[in-house]
Scaffold this active site. Structure first.
Site, PDB file in Angstrom:
ATOM      1  CD  GLU A  17      -2.783  -1.195   2.447  1.00 15.36           C
ATOM      2  OE1 GLU A  17      -3.709  -0.380   2.519  1.00 15.36           O
ATOM      3  OE2 GLU A  17      -2.535  -2.013   3.339  1.00 15.36           O
ATOM      4  CB  SER A 145      -5.701  -0.823  -0.374  1.00 19.39           C
ATOM      5  OG  SER A 145      -5.412   0.221   0.515  1.00 19.39           O
ATOM      6  CE1 TYR A 215      -7.162   4.474  -0.954  1.00 19.43           C
ATOM      7  CE2 TYR A 215      -6.882   2.385  -2.092  1.00 19.43           C
ATOM      8  CZ  TYR A 215      -7.011   3.109  -0.920  1.00 19.43           C
ATOM      9  OH  TYR A 215      -6.995   2.449   0.285  1.00 19.43           O
ATOM     10  NE  ARG A 254     -12.441   2.719   6.174  1.00 26.26           N
ATOM     11  CZ  ARG A 254     -11.320   2.375   5.559  1.00 26.26           C
ATOM     12  NH1 ARG A 254     -10.294   3.218   5.496  1.00 26.26           N
ATOM     13  NH2 ARG A 254     -11.207   1.195   4.997  1.00 26.26           N
ATOM     14  CG  ASP A 256     -14.047  -1.336   5.815  1.00 30.71           C
ATOM     15  OD1 ASP A 256     -14.257  -0.117   5.924  1.00 30.71           O
ATOM     16  OD2 ASP A 256     -13.018  -1.802   5.292  1.00 30.71           O
ATOM     17  CD  GLU A 270     -10.651  -4.829   5.848  1.00 33.06           C
ATOM     18  OE1 GLU A 270      -9.625  -4.123   5.801  1.00 33.06           O
ATOM     19  OE2 GLU A 270     -10.933  -5.689   4.997  1.00 33.06           O
ATOM     20  CG  ASN A 272      -8.726  -0.561   7.501  1.00 36.37           C
ATOM     21  OD1 ASN A 272      -7.950  -1.252   6.873  1.00 36.37           O
ATOM     22  ND2 ASN A 272     -10.049  -0.603   7.311  1.00 36.37           N
ATOM     23  N   GLY A 276      -6.766   5.491   5.453  1.00 37.75           N
ATOM     24  CA  GLY A 276      -6.332   6.407   4.404  1.00 37.75           C
ATOM     25  C   GLY A 276      -6.713   7.844   4.703  1.00 37.75           C
TER      26      GLY A 276
END
Length: 314
Positions: A17, A145, A215, A254, A256, A270, A272, A276
């Site tokens: 990433e 990602s 992205y 964050r 999901d 998951e 994070n 990002g």
């Protein structure tokens, strides 16, 4: 801003990433500088830990994603160097980076997550589709990602999906596919004070929220706050706050979530711990809906930087 001292923004790194991390870190660096912070970029892939120590940063903002930056390894080095840092500590970072281990913790805490199986070179793949049903998701448990991920719609595709994910991880995660709405929830803070920001619903072209659509295109639609009734919104926020605390995260993260179409039941996917911060990223979007600018959220996260293991860090 002077009280924050000399600040290092760590971005780039050696993970898959790297490209996204450079975009995130550049955004954070520019935001901090715009507010008068004495901020400096630092790429651990190009400079050593000795260089990091020599910079004498008063604190660092971790904008690295994936391995060597989000998995606890860098956090451990920063603890050794005595440099306060943003985000979760060594153990929480390591746990959250492993999607399989995260699931085990969430299940222990009676939090809902899709059924799963762990695949390796000796797994009889012919039984996996029967176990989890079709379609199912196959992905490397230590990547983010959407790297190495495959939606498997027929059993004959499963070996190729496994091989793709196995390029990144020795063990591979196969997961029940949840048909429904895709949400993401940013959580800020620490312990009992941790709180969720407004929910975001992700509406990707053909339901394909892949690396490109994340992205590099403007085709994906983001609905923030997500158009969900108040009671269900609060249920999802509470669930995510509990999931955050279960892994012992802090600073920011964050999560999901998939909201099953058949019954509006939320499933944790998951977490994070270094999300990002690009122009397409979702934490800044959620913060904006809560009345915080991109620069505001960068400063707020930076203020939470601390050493997690030192006895005098409270």
């Amino acid at each position: 801003m002077k009280e924050l001292g000399k600040v290092g923004v760590l971005f780039g790194g050696r993970s898959a990433e790297r490209e996204v991390s450079i975009m995130s870190g550049t955004g954070v660096l520019n935001a901090l500088k715009s507010r008068g912070v004495d901020a400096h970029g630092f790429d651990p892939a190009e400079r050593s830990l000795a260089d990091l120590a020599a910079e004498k940063f008063d604190r660092v903002f971790i904008a690295l994603h994936g391995r060597y930056g989000e998995d606890g390894s860098l956090q451990g080095a920063l603890e050794q160097l005595g440099i306060p840092y943003t985000g979760s500590g060594v153990m929480a970072s390591s746990v959250a980076m492993d999607k399989i281990f995260t699931k085990k913790i969430w299940l222990y805490h009676a939090l809902t997550t899709p059924k799963y199986a762990v695949l390796n070179a000796s797994t009889d793949l012919s039984k996996v589709a029967d176990q989890l049903g079709l379609p199912l998701i196959v992905k490397p448990p230590h990547e983010g990602s959407t790297i190495g991920i495959t939606k498997v719609t027929s059993a004959d595709v499963l070996p190729a999906a496994y091989q793709l994910a196995a390029k990144f991880d020795e063990e591979v995660l196969a997961e029940e596919f949840i048909q429904g709405r895709e949400l993401t929830v940013a959580v800020l803070g620490r312990g009992a004070g941790a709180y969720a920001l407004p929910l975001i619903e992700i509406v990707a072209p053909d339901g394909n929220y892949d690396y490109q659509n994340k992205y590099f295109t403007d085709d994906t639609k983001y609905l923030c706050p997500a158009p969900i009734d108040e009671a269900l919104t609060q249920e999802i926020k509470t669930m995510c706050e509990e999931a955050y605390r279960a892994v012992n995260c802090e600073g920011w993260a964050r999560i999901d979530v998939l909201l099953r179409a058949s019954d509006n039941k939320p499933f944790l996917i998951e977490i994070n711990t270094s999300p990002g911060m690009t122009g397409h990223s979702l934490v800044p979007m959620a913060a904006k809906a809560a009345g915080m600018s991109y620069e505001d959220v960068c400063i707020e996260i930076l203020k939470t930087a601390r050493l997690k293991t030192a006895t005098d860090s409270e």
